[in-house]
Structure formats: C-alpha cells, structure tokens
Design an enzyme around this catalytic site. Structure first.
Site, PDB file in Angstrom:
ATOM      1  N   LYS A 137       6.642  11.048   0.207  1.00  0.00           N
ATOM      2  CA  LYS A 137       6.876  12.450   0.539  1.00  0.00           C
ATOM      3  C   LYS A 137       7.969  12.972  -0.378  1.00  0.00           C
ATOM      4  CE  LYS A 137      10.174  11.613   4.254  1.00  0.00           C
ATOM      5  NZ  LYS A 137      10.494  11.770   5.655  1.00  0.00           N
TER       6      LYS A 137
ATOM      7  N   HIS B 289      11.804  -2.369  -4.907  1.00  0.00           N
ATOM      8  CA  HIS B 289      11.608  -1.730  -6.217  1.00  0.00           C
ATOM      9  C   HIS B 289      12.667  -2.212  -7.205  1.00  0.00           C
ATOM     10  CE1 HIS B 289       8.564   1.161  -4.881  1.00  0.00           C
ATOM     11  NE2 HIS B 289       8.414   1.453  -6.158  1.00  0.00           N
TER      12      HIS B 289
END
Length: 184
Positions: A104, A39
């Site tokens: 999550k 990322h």
C-alpha cells in the site's frame, strides 16, 4: 464495475504487460510475504553475490507479516504494510526478475523507473482488511529467517487474492492520475 482478471503465479513478462493501472485482479498461486528486516538481509546477500533464500524470477512479493495463526488456520491476519520502506531494496530485486509487489502507498521514482525497465507491476491490497485477506491464504510456511518472527520470509499459497493494479509496467500510476479527479 470491472470484472477481476484472474492471474496465476509465477508471472511472466507477457502477462505483466497486459495488466493496466486500475485493473482488478485475483491472484492464485505462491506469493512471498517479505517485510523490512528480511528485505535488508536479502539485499545484503545480493551485495555479496550470494544465493538468495527464494527464487525471485517471476515472483510476487507481498509486503506483509502475518500474525500467529489460530488453530486450524494457515496464518493469522495479514495485511499490506507501507511499501516505500522497501524502496531502497526493490530495484535490485526487479533486476533479478521480480514481477510483482503487493502493498500500500506510494513508490519512489527509482522503483517506478525500474518497474518500467524490468516490466513489473505494483498491486495494492486493501489496508485494514487483514482478517479478510487472510482467508485467501490456503497454505503458509516460513522459508527463511525464522528468527525474525512475523518478518520472516513466508511462502503463501493464495486463491483469488484480491488486489488492484496501482502502477503498471508502463509506469501508469493511479496515485497520480486519480486524486485530481476528486478535487473541487
């Protein structure tokens, strides 16, 4: 129990806005496993105006890094990682057409606002079920940043990957609406 909604990738805005918080889904198609280090590299490319290693528009990113595959399997165990670590990078990906994320945990207000603006959805996968989730991966290949090992960018072809819509494109958020129902 609700019946799971079958969706295929890539996602378009019409499909995304039909998904509601609490919907169970089964995803089939290509998804991209991208963790923290990748990322950061992708974000640096965006900041420099350079070409990205994957086509973001319509895609789903799974915040995960697989363990090495056993012989005869496309990947090893692969479960969701905590999503908020990707929050500094997510709005710029959503602006480029990212339509779904699987992970999550909570998301920041900035990410949720960007999801609403860009019509995207956040799915939760069950943590602790990495070996079971890996059974849904039918094909796996590293497509960028091989030097990062498990944090490289992987393209997975998945069949009936189970997930839950946790935050929908209108900003409805199970992490906010559901816990109060269970307080005494």
């Amino acid at each position: 129990m609700k019946k799971a909604i079958k969706i295929t990738t890539p996602l378009d805005e019409e499909k995304v806005i039909q998904l509601k918080a609490g919907d169970l889904v089964k995803i089939t198609g290509n998804i991209y496993a991208v963790r923290d280090a990748a990322h950061k590299r992708i974000f640096e490319l965006i900041m420099k105006g350079q070409k990205l290693p994957i086509q973001i528009k319509g895609q789903i990113i799974f915040y995960a890094g697989p363990t090495p595959a056993k012989p005869g399997y496309p990947c090893g165990s692969v479960g969701p990682t905590t999503s908020y670590r990707m929050d500094p990078y997510t709005p710029s990906l959503l602006e480029r057409g990212l339509k779904g994320m699987i992970g999550k945990g909570f998301r920041s207000k900035e990410v949720i606002d960007s999801m609403k603006k860009n019509k995207a959805v956040y799915f939760a996968a069950v943590g602790g079920a990495a070996a079971l989730i890996a059974r849904r991966v039918k094909k796996s290949e590293v497509i960028a940043y091989e030097d990062l090992g498990a944090e490289a960018v992987f393209r997975f072809y998945v069949e009936d990957f189970p997930a839950i819509v946790v935050i929908d494109s209108a900003g409805n958020n199970l992490y906010e609406t559901e816990p109060p129902k269970y307080k005494k």
